[in-house]
Design an enzyme around this catalytic site. Structure first.
Site, PDB file in Angstrom:
ATOM      1  N   HIS A  21       0.835  -1.210   0.000  1.00  0.00           N
ATOM      2  CA  HIS A  21       0.000   0.000   0.000  1.00  0.00           C
ATOM      3  C   HIS A  21       0.868   1.259   0.000  1.00  0.00           C
ATOM      4  O   HIS A  21       0.665   2.170  -0.821  1.00  0.00           O
ATOM      5  CB  HIS A  21      -0.903  -0.014   1.226  1.00  0.00           C
ATOM      6  CG  HIS A  21      -1.833   1.157   1.313  1.00  0.00           C
ATOM      7  ND1 HIS A  21      -3.115   1.130   0.816  1.00  0.00           N
ATOM      8  CD2 HIS A  21      -1.664   2.405   1.835  1.00  0.00           C
ATOM      9  CE1 HIS A  21      -3.696   2.300   1.018  1.00  0.00           C
ATOM     10  NE2 HIS A  21      -2.836   3.089   1.646  1.00  0.00           N
ATOM     11  N   GLU A  22       1.825   1.306   0.904  1.00  0.00           N
ATOM     12  CA  GLU A  22       2.664   2.508   1.006  1.00  0.00           C
ATOM     13  C   GLU A  22       3.615   2.636  -0.177  1.00  0.00           C
ATOM     14  O   GLU A  22       3.948   3.755  -0.584  1.00  0.00           O
ATOM     15  CB  GLU A  22       3.444   2.493   2.325  1.00  0.00           C
ATOM     16  CG  GLU A  22       2.567   2.471   3.575  1.00  0.00           C
ATOM     17  CD  GLU A  22       1.567   3.611   3.637  1.00  0.00           C
ATOM     18  OE1 GLU A  22       1.817   4.678   3.038  1.00  0.00           O
ATOM     19  OE2 GLU A  22       0.512   3.432   4.280  1.00  0.00           O
ATOM     20  N   HIS A  25       1.859   4.637  -2.817  1.00  0.00           N
ATOM     21  CA  HIS A  25       1.991   6.086  -2.595  1.00  0.00           C
ATOM     22  C   HIS A  25       3.402   6.562  -2.946  1.00  0.00           C
ATOM     23  O   HIS A  25       3.579   7.586  -3.622  1.00  0.00           O
ATOM     24  CB  HIS A  25       1.709   6.418  -1.129  1.00  0.00           C
ATOM     25  CG  HIS A  25       0.290   6.214  -0.703  1.00  0.00           C
ATOM     26  ND1 HIS A  25      -0.778   6.722  -1.391  1.00  0.00           N
ATOM     27  CD2 HIS A  25      -0.228   5.564   0.384  1.00  0.00           C
ATOM     28  CE1 HIS A  25      -1.904   6.402  -0.772  1.00  0.00           C
ATOM     29  NE2 HIS A  25      -1.602   5.689   0.309  1.00  0.00           N
TER      30      HIS A  25
END
Length: 455
Positions: A21-22, A25
């Site tokens: 997920h990170e 980003h």
């Protein structure tokens, strides 16, 4: 040992999903020219850190392993006068709104991509699963009234071809949420020909299911269950009740005390409820019927006594392994991810209007329990678990709650429509409200976890 395995499985799954997920980003921020100051796995106090790359991004592991974050150069959090002039143009808030949308959306999208790849891997590998064959259907059930009797193999649901039991259950879950009907194409045994089959179509109504039915065995509520093989005996334990009663390996059990035995599971249920009671068993051996008297031995299981005859009984259903080529596997993985995401959003919507119970919300305790259970079952089940949790994480982060990615996306789409950003004062109030909503959801989830653990 099970507790340790559960903890390891949970931490690995959660850590993987947070990193993916990170990374979404992080990578899109870098592509958009935004400077990333820190990449953290975990929250709270930093316990390990190293700096890498041209920007000397700090990569850290934090104390609380329930999340993570990417910290970018942001004028709302630091004084840009202290930032070198060449880096000021790389600040997050000064980027155009579409770049900000891309950066924020990249986290949930990364989770969906991970789920697609995991499902595709399973489809390419081939997963041995039970075929979509139905067990004897109880009278008065919705399935019986629709025309199912047992022994049918379902080949399609509402015109969409299926082969596996998991596919049948998945399609019926989706239709049950919609309170729709399921049109099942089935192949049933032809009584006139032992090797023949009759094609038929039956329609099972699903609108009679209550919201609480979806929380448990909703197929059982309909009268539908997985077909099991006939009650054929396997290995016989020496000097056990089965051997003492004259039963032999390969015997087909037909009836117990005159009651027909539909399959191995029914035979085991009969034995378990008849501890220390003599049973008259009718069977077939080498083409001839026989009778035997057997008394199941009573044994403690939990807080009750169950009967056992110390003989293996066939229980494994008919299995099939379906594999796909890479392109087809990716397409099927994308379809499964899309369907799961849509169903998740529909379930959340029905929770808001009270059609589905809040008991369906699960927290870290239940997720950890499932992680341990699937890890013990095998790698295929564990990978499937990670894929579904990855989808859940993506869906959760897209909710329009200000402290989540979905809340930020809502702000930026408002900016696209109005031509100006949301005011700082409104953003601050919304952040507090969002934190309150998130905390309330967490409390509900933990409460549900504790109730499940106790019960």
């Amino acid at each position: 040992m099970n507790l340790l395995q559960t903890l390891i499985a949970f931490v690995f799954a959660l850590g993987t999903l947070v990193i993916v997920h990170e990374l979404g980003h992080f990578l899109v921020a870098r592509l958009c020219g935004v400077k990333v100051l820190r990449f953290s796995v975990g929250m709270g106090k930093v316990v390990f850190s190293r700096r890498f790359g041209i920007d000397q991004t700090e990569w850290v592991i934090s104390a609380l392993p329930l999340g993570g974050y990417v910290k970018m150069l942001d004028a709302r959090e630091q004084n840009l006068e202290e930032v070198p002039p060449q880096d000021r143009q790389r600040e997050f808030t000064c980027q155009n709104v579409w770049k900000r949308i891309a950066i924020v959306a990249a986290g949930p999208v990364a989770n969906f991509i991970l789920a697609i790849l995991l499902f595709a891997t399973l489809y390419m590998h081939g997963i041995p699963e039970p075929v979509a064959k139905i067990r004897i259907v109880p009278e008065q059930s919705a399935a019986y009234k629709a025309g199912l009797r047992g022994g049918e193999r379902v080949t399609a649901v509402n015109g969409e071809a299926i082969e596996l039991w998991s596919d049948l259950r998945w399609k019926l879950v989706q239709l049950a949420v919609e309170k729709s009907s399921a049109r099942l194409d089935v192949s049933r045994p032809d009584p006139a020909h032992s090797t023949g089959a009759l094609l038929d179509t039956v329609t099972v109504p699903l609108d009679g299911l209550a919201p609480e039915d979806l929380e448990g065995d909703f197929l059982g509520q309909l009268g539908i269950s997985l077909a099991r093989p006939p009650a054929v005996l396997g290995k016989i334990v020496p000097d056990g009740p089965a051997m003492q009663g004259g039963l032999q390996e390969g015997d087909l059990i037909l009836a117990v005390d005159g009651k027909p035995v539909v399959d191995g599971l029914a035979f085991i249920d009969m034995l378990r409820s008849s501890a220390n009671k003599p049973l008259q068993i009718t069977g077939r051996r080498a083409g001839r019927e026989f009778t035997a008297s057997v008394t199941p031995e009573g044994q403690m299981q939990g807080d009750r006594i169950v009967g056992r005859i110390k003989a293996e009984v066939a229980m494994i259903p008919a299995m099939v392994s379906v594999s796909a080529a890479p392109v087809e596997a990716i397409a099927k993985g994308a379809g499964r991810t899309w369907d799961t995401s849509v169903l998740s959003f529909k379930m959340l919507g029905k929770m808001l209007v009270g059609e589905v119970s809040l008991k369906n919300i699960t927290g870290p305790i239940t997720i950890a329990d499932y992680a341990g259970q699937t890890a013990r079952i095998g790698i295929v089940s564990y990978i499937s678990f990670i894929a579904f949790i990855s989808i859940s994480l993506g869906v959760m982060n897209l909710l329009p709650i200000p402290v989540l990615d979905g809340g930020l996306l809502l702000y930026y789409f408002v900016e696209v429509l109005t031509g100006r950003p949301v005011s700082a004062r409104f953003g601050e109030i919304a952040q507090r409200a969002g934190m309150g909503i998130l905390m309330a959801l967490m409390l509900v989830a933990v409460f549900n976890d504790i109730v499940r653990l106790i019960s």
